[in-house]
Design a protein around this motif. Structure first.
Motif, PDB file in Angstrom:
ATOM      1  N   ARG B  41       0.827  -1.213   0.000  1.00 54.16           N
ATOM      2  CA  ARG B  41       0.000   0.000   0.000  1.00 54.16           C
ATOM      3  C   ARG B  41       0.868   1.273   0.000  1.00 54.16           C
ATOM      4  NH1 ARG B  41      -5.126  -1.335   0.264  1.00 54.16           N
ATOM      5  NH2 ARG B  41      -5.731  -3.331   1.164  1.00 54.16           N
ATOM      6  N   ALA B  42       2.041   1.202   0.599  1.00 59.52           N
ATOM      7  CA  ALA B  42       2.954   2.347   0.567  1.00 59.52           C
ATOM      8  C   ALA B  42       3.617   2.470  -0.804  1.00 59.52           C
ATOM      9  CB  ALA B  42       4.023   2.192   1.657  1.00 59.52           C
ATOM     10  N   LEU B  43       3.909   1.317  -1.389  1.00 62.68           N
ATOM     11  CA  LEU B  43       4.607   1.302  -2.679  1.00 62.68           C
ATOM     12  C   LEU B  43       3.694   1.709  -3.836  1.00 62.68           C
ATOM     13  CD1 LEU B  43       7.529   0.566  -2.993  1.00 62.68           C
ATOM     14  CD2 LEU B  43       6.882  -1.719  -3.724  1.00 62.68           C
ATOM     15  N   ALA B  44       2.377   1.650  -3.595  1.00 58.74           N
ATOM     16  CA  ALA B  44       1.424   1.838  -4.692  1.00 58.74           C
ATOM     17  C   ALA B  44       1.425   3.256  -5.264  1.00 58.74           C
ATOM     18  CB  ALA B  44       0.013   1.457  -4.231  1.00 58.74           C
ATOM     19  N   HIS B  45       2.096   4.180  -4.584  1.00 57.89           N
ATOM     20  CA  HIS B  45       2.241   5.539  -5.136  1.00 57.89           C
ATOM     21  C   HIS B  45       3.076   5.535  -6.411  1.00 57.89           C
ATOM     22  CE1 HIS B  45       0.551   7.925  -1.823  1.00 57.89           C
ATOM     23  NE2 HIS B  45       0.947   6.917  -1.077  1.00 57.89           N
ATOM     24  N   ASP B  46       3.885   4.510  -6.560  1.00 60.52           N
ATOM     25  CA  ASP B  46       4.785   4.417  -7.716  1.00 60.52           C
ATOM     26  C   ASP B  46       4.480   3.084  -8.402  1.00 60.52           C
ATOM     27  OD1 ASP B  46       6.929   4.155  -9.449  1.00 60.52           O
ATOM     28  OD2 ASP B  46       8.462   4.674  -7.969  1.00 60.52           O
ATOM     29  N   PRO B  47       3.442   3.079  -9.255  1.00 62.06           N
ATOM     30  CA  PRO B  47       2.977   1.799  -9.832  1.00 62.06           C
ATOM     31  C   PRO B  47       4.077   1.031 -10.564  1.00 62.06           C
ATOM     32  CG  PRO B  47       1.368   3.531 -10.233  1.00 62.06           C
ATOM     33  CD  PRO B  47       2.592   4.205  -9.665  1.00 62.06           C
ATOM     34  N   ALA B  48       5.013   1.734 -11.179  1.00 55.69           N
ATOM     35  CA  ALA B  48       6.082   1.030 -11.894  1.00 55.69           C
ATOM     36  C   ALA B  48       6.961   0.263 -10.907  1.00 55.69           C
ATOM     37  CB  ALA B  48       6.922   2.030 -12.692  1.00 55.69           C
ATOM     38  N   ASN B  49       7.284   0.900  -9.789  1.00 56.03           N
ATOM     39  CA  ASN B  49       8.099   0.221  -8.772  1.00 56.03           C
ATOM     40  C   ASN B  49       7.298  -0.915  -8.126  1.00 56.03           C
ATOM     41  OD1 ASN B  49      10.234  -0.367  -7.139  1.00 56.03           O
ATOM     42  ND2 ASN B  49      10.061   1.436  -5.816  1.00 56.03           N
ATOM     43  N   LEU B  50       6.013  -0.684  -7.912  1.00 51.78           N
ATOM     44  CA  LEU B  50       5.146  -1.733  -7.362  1.00 51.78           C
ATOM     45  C   LEU B  50       5.158  -2.959  -8.275  1.00 51.78           C
ATOM     46  CD1 LEU B  50       2.895  -2.584  -5.300  1.00 51.78           C
ATOM     47  CD2 LEU B  50       1.248  -1.519  -6.860  1.00 51.78           C
ATOM     48  N   GLU B  51       4.984  -2.738  -9.542  1.00 52.70           N
ATOM     49  CA  GLU B  51       4.993  -3.838 -10.530  1.00 52.70           C
ATOM     50  C   GLU B  51       6.323  -4.594 -10.516  1.00 52.70           C
ATOM     51  OE1 GLU B  51       4.357  -2.442 -14.498  1.00 52.70           O
ATOM     52  OE2 GLU B  51       2.178  -2.383 -14.278  1.00 52.70           O
ATOM     53  N   ARG B  52       7.402  -3.838 -10.579  1.00 54.23           N
ATOM     54  CA  ARG B  52       8.739  -4.455 -10.621  1.00 54.23           C
ATOM     55  C   ARG B  52       9.002  -5.260  -9.357  1.00 54.23           C
ATOM     56  NH1 ARG B  52      10.623   0.768 -11.975  1.00 54.23           N
ATOM     57  NH2 ARG B  52      11.356   0.925  -9.843  1.00 54.23           N
ATOM     58  N   THR B  53       8.664  -4.661  -8.201  1.00 58.48           N
ATOM     59  CA  THR B  53       9.031  -5.284  -6.932  1.00 58.48           C
ATOM     60  C   THR B  53       8.188  -6.524  -6.676  1.00 58.48           C
ATOM     61  OG1 THR B  53       9.685  -3.109  -6.132  1.00 58.48           O
ATOM     62  CG2 THR B  53       9.341  -4.826  -4.472  1.00 58.48           C
ATOM     63  N   TRP B  54       6.891  -6.430  -6.925  1.00 54.81           N
ATOM     64  CA  TRP B  54       6.047  -7.605  -6.776  1.00 54.81           C
ATOM     65  C   TRP B  54       6.449  -8.692  -7.790  1.00 54.81           C
ATOM     66  CZ3 TRP B  54       3.511 -10.922  -4.245  1.00 54.81           C
ATOM     67  CH2 TRP B  54       2.664 -11.840  -4.893  1.00 54.81           C
ATOM     68  N   GLY B  55       6.695  -8.272  -9.014  1.00 54.46           N
ATOM     69  CA  GLY B  55       7.097  -9.234 -10.045  1.00 54.46           C
ATOM     70  C   GLY B  55       8.373  -9.967  -9.643  1.00 54.46           C
ATOM     71  N   GLU B  56       9.299  -9.233  -9.067  1.00 56.99           N
ATOM     72  CA  GLU B  56      10.569  -9.839  -8.650  1.00 56.99           C
ATOM     73  C   GLU B  56      10.342 -10.841  -7.518  1.00 56.99           C
ATOM     74  OE1 GLU B  56      13.462  -6.900  -7.680  1.00 56.99           O
ATOM     75  OE2 GLU B  56      15.091  -8.366  -7.577  1.00 56.99           O
ATOM     76  N   LEU B  57       9.596 -10.429  -6.502  1.00 57.61           N
ATOM     77  CA  LEU B  57       9.372 -11.330  -5.363  1.00 57.61           C
ATOM     78  C   LEU B  57       8.578 -12.560  -5.790  1.00 57.61           C
ATOM     79  CD1 LEU B  57       8.888  -9.250  -2.148  1.00 57.61           C
ATOM     80  CD2 LEU B  57      10.938 -10.019  -3.299  1.00 57.61           C
ATOM     81  N   LYS B  58       7.558 -12.350  -6.616  1.00 57.16           N
ATOM     82  CA  LYS B  58       6.752 -13.494  -7.086  1.00 57.16           C
ATOM     83  C   LYS B  58       7.633 -14.493  -7.826  1.00 57.16           C
ATOM     84  CE  LYS B  58       2.688 -14.484  -9.961  1.00 57.16           C
ATOM     85  NZ  LYS B  58       1.790 -13.902 -10.990  1.00 57.16           N
ATOM     86  N   GLU B  59       8.559 -13.958  -8.614  1.00 59.55           N
ATOM     87  CA  GLU B  59       9.405 -14.827  -9.440  1.00 59.55           C
ATOM     88  C   GLU B  59      10.430 -15.601  -8.597  1.00 59.55           C
ATOM     89  OE1 GLU B  59      11.043 -12.683 -12.721  1.00 59.55           O
ATOM     90  OE2 GLU B  59      12.275 -14.354 -13.417  1.00 59.55           O
ATOM     91  N   ILE B  60      11.014 -14.921  -7.597  1.00 62.69           N
ATOM     92  CA  ILE B  60      12.125 -15.583  -6.903  1.00 62.69           C
ATOM     93  C   ILE B  60      11.724 -16.334  -5.637  1.00 62.69           C
ATOM     94  CG2 ILE B  60      13.837 -13.966  -7.793  1.00 62.69           C
ATOM     95  CD1 ILE B  60      13.978 -12.620  -5.119  1.00 62.69           C
ATOM     96  N   MET B  61      10.589 -15.980  -5.015  1.00 59.52           N
ATOM     97  CA  MET B  61      10.301 -16.549  -3.699  1.00 59.52           C
ATOM     98  C   MET B  61       9.401 -17.781  -3.725  1.00 59.52           C
ATOM     99  SD  MET B  61      12.266 -14.920  -1.726  1.00 59.52           S
ATOM    100  CE  MET B  61      11.721 -15.334  -0.053  1.00 59.52           C
ATOM    101  N   GLY B  62       8.831 -18.101  -4.843  1.00 61.42           N
ATOM    102  CA  GLY B  62       7.908 -19.227  -4.916  1.00 61.42           C
ATOM    103  C   GLY B  62       8.613 -20.566  -5.125  1.00 61.42           C
ATOM    104  N   PRO B  63       7.834 -21.617  -5.383  1.00 61.71           N
ATOM    105  CA  PRO B  63       8.415 -22.949  -5.598  1.00 61.71           C
ATOM    106  C   PRO B  63       9.030 -23.062  -6.990  1.00 61.71           C
ATOM    107  CG  PRO B  63       6.026 -23.017  -5.811  1.00 61.71           C
ATOM    108  CD  PRO B  63       6.374 -21.609  -5.447  1.00 61.71           C
TER     109      PRO B  63
END
Lengths: 135, 135, 135, 135, 135, 135
Positions: B41-63
């Motif tokens: 919710r804090a990161l959502a002010h910068d949608p590009a950073n939100l996209e990148r950061t979520w995309g990165e975590l989703k990609e590296i932290m899952g199975p």
């Protein structure tokens, strides 16, 4: 590659006092090798610290614990990376390889360390309050 | 416990722009929960950073990676501890528990992080040269 | 929000010694406000350090330098974020806003700080040698 | 000067897999030079991380944002200095010069980074509570 | 051992502007030696920062203060070790020896720095609340 | 002031296993007080780490060493400040006061810690090569 000399000279086996010698003997027996890396030779000036530090690592880094020995080495590499300790990154990466870490796992580890450093600073810089769900 | 407000206000679902909303939808679908923690919710002010950061975590932290998901969460907790990020320690400790971490493993993890911080400073302070065997 | 008391008590105007009072007078004149923030009240126990620190900030953070005053505040926020200094992040973010920083710039700043923390750890963890082109 | 070898070997163009090759092509096209610095060659072992990291830097460090490209490089140098990343200080100082930074600006930057590190520790050590005005 | 060149070239005595020359004269007079170490030669590009920094060290590191000069050097070495600043560890260890530090004290210092780094991370990782007795 | 709960709950005397109880007994006997601070109650989940950590502190922080006990506490406060560990700054500042530290010494300590952080970053940012005289 030539490197700086250490703050206190590395002690050879001949220069050890009896307490330090006993630690070196235990390192050799535990690791089943005659090789003693420079870290212990620098620490041997302070036999009490040498004893404590080797005793601690021997106790926590071996098998028979809740975490797998390789996992523990990876955590060690991660911390050493954040602290920017070249000696520690190199020696514990070598130890992790010795416990079976693959190149792919090492590369992946650094991807996670990097991402954590990134999100850590975002949480700090944006001053994100901790959710009740995490308390 | 009452906490400081964040640097930029936490955005509610109603305040999101479409790009941020799409990320929130994906977080909800991926995690199979309606709960969105404050970090996003804090990161959502910068949608590009939100996209990148979520995309990165989703990609590296899952199975499906070379390292086990729980191992990766433990590495995340270790890094967050060294960086002293309260938010990150709390949220990733919660995530580690969600992936099966026991109290014993968490206690053991912090023993290793502590020992690594100790030996890192000894190697740095004593200026220990890297052994050829580690290069 | 209630906070911890400081290590040394914050000094009121009445408790200042003459050297500290002179610094407070200069802070008020320079900033054109009667408000003295807690940092200076904590530092006032050591008038020599108070003088040096205020003198340094006054000299480097104002106009008439090679870098723009807003740019300098943003650098200050970036360093404070990496050092995880809550007081400093809050006070220098406020100062940056006072010099014209927008929410968008603040969000963008933290995106850069985050990315730099990420690539810093990758360069350290992967032990990347410096290219000749950068020396 | 001779340096240590990296943790994972630097990949030559011939050793890249197709995904990494596409990133290198984009780096060359974006920067309008054939030179690829060592950082990317070390990262190329993990094409997904290479893609993410280059994509992030390309998106945030170029023109068309709320902060000027030179300002962003200076922030990058500041963070790299606090993190003590030699590779990063050297490469981003070179990048800052390439975007017009003068010796005077670089010297001034380090004066601000130094002052911020100083006051950060004073605020932390003296445990200064945050003023209401900053919340 | 060959080292990297600095970010800004080290200035020789002939290249100093008058303000920097006056600082160098004072360093030589205060220390009663003709030797000027590289730190000051790098800083001399920014005479204002050179003046401030030398003035600060001269004021705080000498005799006549609440803390003994050797104690102050040991604190300097401790901080430099945590920050992993090779230049600072080497130069302040040399200064500490010049003020009478023995090998035993230096070894002991690093034992304390190491233990503090260890317990710091335990307190942070375990998120230990501050006892009322310490507030 | 209300604080967050710790990662693992603080153990009361009644919840200790025999090994942890023995450590608590020794802490009480050594310090000649019934008070056990939260740090040890959080650590008591891992009796082996509790034993090691208490044993280490007891051995290095008391009298009979090359460095004076007060000097050692000041070094502990300095490291805790650099690591930004609130718990550690508070508890070791209290310990330093208990060993005779005055407000003036505490203020002076933080002036040195601040100056060291400043010059550390200058040496790192300007990439100052180590003088032969310091090797």
């Amino acid at each position: 590659m030539e490197q700086f000399s250490p703050t206190l000279p590395l002690l050879s086996d001949e220069e050890l006092d009896p307490r330090a010698r006993a630690v070196f003997d235990d390192i050799r027996a535990t690791r089943n090798t005659d090789f003693i890396n420079n870290f212990w030779r620098a620490l041997a000036h302070d036999p009490a610290n040498l004893e404590r530090t080797w005793g601690e690592l021997k106790e926590i880094m071996g098998p028979g614990t809740a975490l797998d020995p390789l996992v523990k080495e990876l955590i060690y590499v991660a911390v050493s990376t954040v602290n920017n300790c070249t000696y520690c990154v190199r020696s514990h990466t070598a130890a992790a390889r010795g416990k079976g870490a693959t190149d792919e796992q090492i590369a992946e580890l650094h991807g996670i360390v990097a991402a954590a450093n990134k999100t850590n600073r975002l949480a700090i810089g944006l001053q994100v309050p901790v959710d009740d769900a995490f308390l």
